[in-house]
Scaffold this active site. Structure first.
Site, short mmCIF file in Angstrom:
data_model
loop_
_atom_site.label_atom_id
_atom_site.label_comp_id
_atom_site.label_asym_id
_atom_site.label_seq_id
_atom_site.Cartn_x
_atom_site.Cartn_y
_atom_site.Cartn_z
N ALA A 114 -24.88 22.36 23.64
CA ALA A 114 -23.53 22.56 24.13
C ALA A 114 -23.38 24.05 24.43
O ALA A 114 -24.12 24.88 23.89
CB ALA A 114 -22.54 22.12 23.07
N GLU B 160 -27.46 23.69 14.83
CA GLU B 160 -26.05 23.92 14.51
C GLU B 160 -25.80 24.60 13.17
O GLU B 160 -24.91 25.43 13.05
CB GLU B 160 -25.27 22.59 14.57
CG GLU B 160 -25.04 22.05 15.97
CD GLU B 160 -26.18 21.18 16.48
OE1 GLU B 160 -27.27 21.19 15.87
OE2 GLU B 160 -25.99 20.49 17.51
N1 DAK Z 1 -25.01 27.77 25.64
C1 DAK Z 1 -24.73 28.68 26.60
N2 DAK Z 1 -25.65 29.40 27.23
C2 DAK Z 1 -26.94 29.17 26.89
C3 DAK Z 1 -27.31 28.23 25.92
C4 DAK Z 1 -26.28 27.49 25.28
N3 DAK Z 1 -26.53 26.56 24.37
N4 DAK Z 1 -28.66 28.27 25.80
C5 DAK Z 1 -29.10 29.17 26.66
N5 DAK Z 1 -28.07 29.74 27.33
C6 DAK Z 1 -28.12 30.78 28.38
C7 DAK Z 1 -28.39 32.15 27.74
O1 DAK Z 1 -27.20 32.71 27.26
C8 DAK Z 1 -28.95 32.89 28.94
O2 DAK Z 1 -27.88 33.26 29.77
P1 DAK Z 1 -27.83 34.75 30.46
O3 DAK Z 1 -27.89 35.70 29.35
O4 DAK Z 1 -29.05 34.79 31.34
O5 DAK Z 1 -26.54 34.75 31.22
C9 DAK Z 1 -29.74 31.83 29.68
O6 DAK Z 1 -29.24 30.56 29.21
C10 DAK Z 1 -31.23 31.89 29.37
O7 DAK Z 1 -31.37 31.86 27.97
P2 DAK Z 1 -32.27 32.92 27.17
O8 DAK Z 1 -32.34 34.22 27.88
O9 DAK Z 1 -31.79 32.92 25.76
O10 DAK Z 1 -33.70 32.22 27.28
P3 DAK Z 1 -34.90 32.29 26.25
O11 DAK Z 1 -36.05 31.64 26.92
O12 DAK Z 1 -35.09 33.67 25.73
O13 DAK Z 1 -34.45 31.39 25.01
C11 DAK Z 1 -33.51 29.44 23.97
C12 DAK Z 1 -34.26 30.03 25.19
C13 DAK Z 1 -33.19 27.96 24.28
C14 DAK Z 1 -34.44 29.50 22.75
C15 DAK Z 1 -32.25 30.25 23.72
O14 DAK Z 1 -31.52 30.35 24.94
C16 DAK Z 1 -31.36 29.62 22.70
O15 DAK Z 1 -31.62 29.70 21.49
N6 DAK Z 1 -30.26 29.01 23.17
C17 DAK Z 1 -29.30 28.39 22.29
C18 DAK Z 1 -29.82 27.10 21.78
C19 DAK Z 1 -28.87 26.45 20.81
O16 DAK Z 1 -28.58 27.00 19.75
N7 DAK Z 1 -28.40 25.30 21.20
C20 DAK Z 1 -27.53 24.52 20.37
C21 DAK Z 1 -26.14 24.81 20.77
S1 DAK Z 1 -25.03 24.18 19.58
C22 DAK Z 1 -19.28 19.89 18.30
C23 DAK Z 1 -19.61 19.56 19.61
C24 DAK Z 1 -20.85 19.86 20.07
C25 DAK Z 1 -21.76 20.50 19.26
C26 DAK Z 1 -21.40 20.82 17.99
C27 DAK Z 1 -20.18 20.51 17.49
N8 DAK Z 1 -17.96 19.54 17.80
C28 DAK Z 1 -16.88 19.80 18.67
C29 DAK Z 1 -17.81 19.31 16.42
C30 DAK Z 1 -23.02 20.89 19.82
C31 DAK Z 1 -23.55 22.07 19.45
C32 DAK Z 1 -24.69 22.63 20.11
O17 DAK Z 1 -25.30 22.07 20.97
#
Ligand code: DAK
Length: 265
Positions: A63, A131
């Site tokens: 997300a 998360e």
């Molecule tokens: N959200 C927004 N932008 C994201 C993103 C994300 N999840 N993942 C990547 N990006 C963006 C980065 O900010 C970056 O943008 P710019 O800086 O270029 O503008 C671009 O994508 C490229 O990312 P990186 O530069 O970080 O690329 P790397 O290869 O270095 O790293 C990575 C890739 C996937 C390891 C890293 O980007 C990363 O760790 N991303 C976050 C992954 C993550 O933590 N995903 C889980 C998100 S939490 C709920 C509803 C929903 C949810 C929970 C609760 N309720 C309402 C209760 C769901 C939660 C989630 O999904």
């Protein structure tokens, strides 16, 4: 559609989440577009769907953390409901949906993949529920679907540690069915989808329903009642009549028979 592309090849639909600059992260607009595309699929002619992500790096990296970072409790709940409603729609979509995971499937990305019927992955795929490290619980069904898919013990370990796992481990624990070199993932998914699409459409739909609705029951006795009803429902369909007649013809004279082309029903 803005963030989601859709193309049809024969009886197979390919849905591509297309926001590569943010590694296809799911913000509200992406969720809205995905919902519109899914609801626009003509399930009379399309018999199997594939969902993938644009680019060669990410399926869906979760997300959108930027959008979520400023949400109030009420807004957080509404965002969670938006994703959950859509993922439930995908899970119970009348035709099979295959996730072709072509890179990061983190948080909401893994949750989207798990709402599909099964997952195929490329060798560079990475799965996880990060998360707990972000101060939240999985919010699009991750605690529930991961535990059901790989068992509560392994799901708890992955969720509590927020540890990412690679494609080979995902296959070993049953999260994905097959792993392919990146370039072979979509062709393999299309091939599998075509095989599914070539089977009797009412039977395939009813198999999906029987598995999903049966698993939601508390006892096997209740679950087999679901199956009975859906089994009965196949009779008198073109697929049942022609599929069985084809088998019987084959017994009489194997040379006479060609494979049944199941019509849309
Ligand atoms: N959200 C927004 N932008 C994201 C993103 C994300 N999840 N993942 C990547 N990006 C963006 C980065 O900010 C970056 O943008 P710019 O800086 O270029 O503008 C671009 O994508 C490229 O990312 P990186 O530069 O970080 O690329 P790397 O290869 O270095 O790293 C990575 C890739 C996937 C390891 C890293 O980007 C990363 O760790 N991303 C976050 C992954 C993550 O933590 N995903 C889980 C998100 S939490 C709920 C509803 C929903 C949810 C929970 C609760 N309720 C309402 C209760 C769901 C939660 C989630 O999904």
């Amino acid at each position: 559609m803005g963030f989601v592309d859709y193309e049809v090849e024969g009886a197979v639909g390919l849905v591509t989440i297309n926001r590569p600059k943010a590694l296809n992260a799911l913000n509200s607009a992406v969720l809205d577009d995905l919902k519109a595309v899914i609801e626009g699929v003509d399930t009379k002619t399309v018999r199997c769907l594939i969902i993938t992500g644009a680019g060669d790096k990410s399926f869906v990296a979760g997300a959108d953390i930027g959008e979520m970072s400023t949400l109030t409790k009420a807004e957080g709940e509404a965002f969670g409901k938006k994703g959950n409603d859509l993922f439930l729609e995908i899970e119970s979509f009348p035709i099979p949906v295959i996730a072709a995971v072509n890179g990061f499937a983190l948080g909401g990305g893994n949750e989207l993949a798990m709402s599909c019927d099964f997952r195929l992955a490329s060798e560079n795929a990475v799965f996880g529920q990060p998360e707990a490290g972000l101060g939240i619980t999985p919010g699009f069904g991750g605690t529930q679907r991961l535990a059901r898919l790989i068992g509560p013990g392994m799901a708890k370990q992955i969720i509590y540690t927020a540890r990412n796992i690679k494609a080979d481990e995902a296959k070993r624990i049953g999260l994905v069915n097959e792993v392919y070199p990146q370039a072979e993932l979509i062709p393999a998914a299309k091939k599998l989808a075509s095989i599914i699409a070539g089977n009797a459409p009412i039977a395939v739909r009813n198999c999906k329903k029987a598995i999903n609705e049966g698993l939601a029951k508390n006892t096997t006795a209740e679950a087999v009642q679901v199956e009975e009803k859906l089994f009965g429902d196949c009779f008198e369909s073109y697929g049942q009549k022609e599929g069985m007649a084809n088998f019987l013809r084959k017994k009489d004279d194997p040379k006479k028979v060609k494979h049944v082309a199941f019509i849309d029903e």
